[in-house]
Scaffold this active site. Structure first.
Site, PDB file in Angstrom:
ATOM      1  N   ASN A 294      -0.821  -9.093  -1.334  1.00 34.75           N
ATOM      2  CA  ASN A 294      -1.558  -8.174  -2.207  1.00 34.75           C
ATOM      3  C   ASN A 294      -1.607  -8.675  -3.642  1.00 34.75           C
ATOM      4  O   ASN A 294      -2.648  -9.093  -4.121  1.00 34.75           O
ATOM      5  CB  ASN A 294      -0.944  -6.775  -2.159  1.00 34.75           C
TER       6      ASN A 294
ATOM      7  N   ASP B  59       1.165  -2.928 -21.057  1.00 35.92           N
ATOM      8  CA  ASP B  59       2.228  -2.634 -20.094  1.00 35.92           C
ATOM      9  C   ASP B  59       2.454  -3.778 -19.122  1.00 35.92           C
ATOM     10  O   ASP B  59       3.512  -3.860 -18.497  1.00 35.92           O
ATOM     11  CB  ASP B  59       1.901  -1.363 -19.312  1.00 35.92           C
TER      12      ASP B  59
ATOM     13  N   ASP C 275      -0.360  -0.320   5.731  1.00 35.91           N
ATOM     14  CA  ASP C 275      -0.539  -1.609   5.074  1.00 35.91           C
ATOM     15  C   ASP C 275       0.795  -2.230   4.666  1.00 35.91           C
ATOM     16  O   ASP C 275       0.933  -3.452   4.642  1.00 35.91           O
ATOM     17  CB  ASP C 275      -1.427  -1.443   3.832  1.00 35.91           C
ATOM     18  N   GLY C 276       1.788  -1.390   4.350  1.00 33.07           N
ATOM     19  CA  GLY C 276       3.098  -1.923   4.000  1.00 33.07           C
ATOM     20  C   GLY C 276       3.740  -2.678   5.147  1.00 33.07           C
ATOM     21  O   GLY C 276       4.448  -3.680   4.926  1.00 33.07           O
TER      22      GLY C 276
END
Length: 539
Positions: free
Chosen positions: A376, A406, A297-298
């Protein structure tokens, strides 16, 4: 106790003292020395109170009152300034939204106009060459039964390219998007979800048909994007490039890194094309018909990042660890590429987020940095700071919430199986139009993730009273610092990423979560108990 009340208190104390003295004299237990000393102490106290009640202290009180009135005046002025700034920001946001809407309308008109012009030129050329065209293809770019390639892959500034690269071919295949289901290629699709008849609002029948891509002319150029530092990927890329050239006569474009690797391995690959600078890379969408990715996917994310506007169809082969967007097996690449090159084939239109960073020093909200497109998610976190991230979030003109934790994830539905899933967000079918709003470790028990409609614009701002700074990352890279007063604007980009399907969108999505995440994998319960009881009762 005020200064005016002091003499009264002294008089009351003197009366009380005289009463006590007379009472002691009547009982024969009083003392003249005690009385005289008490009287002198009372007179001294009275003199002290009279001294305290003099003008200097009264003057000091008057100054304090005047100072407090001045401070209240300053506070009112500061409040008016803050309210004025908030109103100005709201007005600037409204003007920005109007400007973006107007630009979108203009862009759509340009795209439609260019599509019709290009279609007229193609028809003239076809008539001159006396080519026979099937009846189903004579409709042209009318848009009634599908979406033409000119409407999907047209740049923001249509027209001839004044500086075309000599390294890349100029011809580009055209295609049409249509809707079909289970092999049905009738090109029909229901757009109206709600009907209004005789005063009654009813929900119309929704279409569940798959989007199909049909080539109107044969694709001529394929771009290869590969995962780096992998020997197996390098060997497969060389094999696929050779097969496409020898059996399909396809022009191949690769990255500069891959071009160097292939030419170093064998001079046979001197026919491959590449680009030398960013200007040539920006024009790739006008030359490339198809993108082939070899990796995970990267690699698909990297391929999408090369295109700041329209993206050609992507055929993603699985050579990574997880493959939510890579459905094609590399072992069967010949059959897969045959099916795609011949068409028609199913595609998934994956929306991208368009992000703008607005600095506090900007003169107005139209003065932004270069937009960033993400497939994404965009993540806003606290970085190395030990403080909680403090973010103000708005949806269009409505306040959403303040994030204290966070960080925050703003994700597409394609990214719902990535960082958003790890932070507790829901898995969403990539064809669902929406934006995911997922907090990262919020310091609140009631902060749950949201799914917002795709047409909204999200604004995330670091307030001026934030204790620390924030960092924004886009698909895991290109981190940018957000200081107090800076803002991040996110909306759906008009340029999606069309990815080819092995079967169809839904089948590929369910397969990916079953195989990649082992979703709801559980040992089935035994049926021995109820069956044995039934057999005993039968006997």
């Amino acid at each position: 106790m005020s200064l005016d009340e002091l003499p009264h208190k002294v008089s009351d104390e003197r009366v009380n003292h005289n009463t006590v003295t007379s009472h002691e004299s009547e009982n024969g237990s009083g003392s003249i020395s005690t009385v005289s000393s008490t009287v002198s102490s009372v007179e001294s106290e009275k003199a002290a109170y009279e001294f305290l009640a003099q003008t200097p202290i009264k003057s000091t009180d008057a100054h304090l009152v005047e100072f407090s009135e001045a401070m209240r005046t300053v506070a009112k002025a500061l409040r008016r300034v803050a309210e004025g700034k908030a109103a100005a920001q709201a007005e600037a946001e409204e003007w920005r939204r109007k400007y973006e809407l107007e630009m979108t309308h203009k862009q759509q008109r340009k795209i439609k106009g260019y599509g019709s012009c290009a279609n007229n030129e193609l028809e003239k050329l076809a008539s001159q060459l006396t080519l026979e065209t099937p009846a189903s293809d004579q409709a042209g770019c009318c848009g009634n039964h599908g979406i033409c390639s000119h409407e999907v892959l047209q740049d923001e500034s249509p027209g001839p390219n004044p500086r075309s690269s000599h390294k890349l071919v100029s011809r580009k295949a055209s295609f049409r998007l249509s809707w079909g289901c289970n092999g049905d290629k009738n090109g029909q699709h229901k757009h109206d979800f709600v009907s209004f008849e005789k005063g009654d609002i009813t929900t119309a029948e929704r279409s569940n048909k798959q989007i199909l891509l049909k080539w109107e002319s044969s694709p001529q150029t394929v771009l290869f994007i590969t995962k780096p530092n992998s020997n197996s990927v390098r060997v497969l890329c060389a094999e696929m490039v050779r097969w496409l050239k020898e059996h399909k006569n396809i022009n191949v474009v690769v990255e500069p890194r891959v071009s160097k690797e292939l030419l170093t391995e064998d001079s046979y690959y001197n026919f491959i094309q590449t680009w030398d600078d960013d200007e040539e890379k920006k024009m790739l969408h006008t030359k490339v018909d198809l993108i082939v990715t070899l990796g995970g996917d990267g690699t698909v994310l990297w391929a999408a990042s090369l295109f700041k506007g329209p993206v050609p169809p992507v055929v993603a082969f699985s050579l990574g660890s997880l493959g939510f967007m890579t459905p094609f097996p590399s072992e069967q690449y010949r059959d897969c590429l045959d099916n795609v090159l011949n068409g028609p084939f199913s595609i998934t239109l994956r929306n991208r987020l368009q992000c703008h960073v607005i600095r506090d020093a900007a003169k107005d909200e139209l003065e932004t940095e270069e937009p960033i497109l993400v497939l994404n998610e965009v993540t806003i976190d606290r970085g190395i700071s030990s403080y909680l991230t403090y973010l103000e979030c708005y949806c269009d003109s409505s306040f959403v919430t303040c994030v204290q934790g966070d960080g925050l994830i703003i994700s597409t539905t394609s990214g719902s199986t990535a960082y958003s899933l790890a932070a507790g967000g829901s898995m969403v079918h990539p064809q669902v139009p929406g934006i995911l709003f997922t907090p990262i470790c919020p310091h609140s028990l009631s902060f749950r993730p949201l799914i917002l409609p795709e047409y909204v614009t999200l604004r995330v701002q670091v307030p001026y009273n934030s204790r620390g700074q924030a960092w924004a990352s886009f698909d895991g890279k290109d981190r940018k610092l957000l200081s107090p007063g800076d803002a991040l604007i996110c909306s759906i980009s008009p340029w999606p990423v069309p990815t080819a399907c092995l079967v169809d969108s839904t089948t590929d999505f369910l397969r990916s979560i079953h195989e990649g995440l082992h979703w709801n994998l559980r040992k089935s319960q035994s049926f021995d108990g109820p069956q044995s009881v039934f057999m005993q009762s039968a006997n």
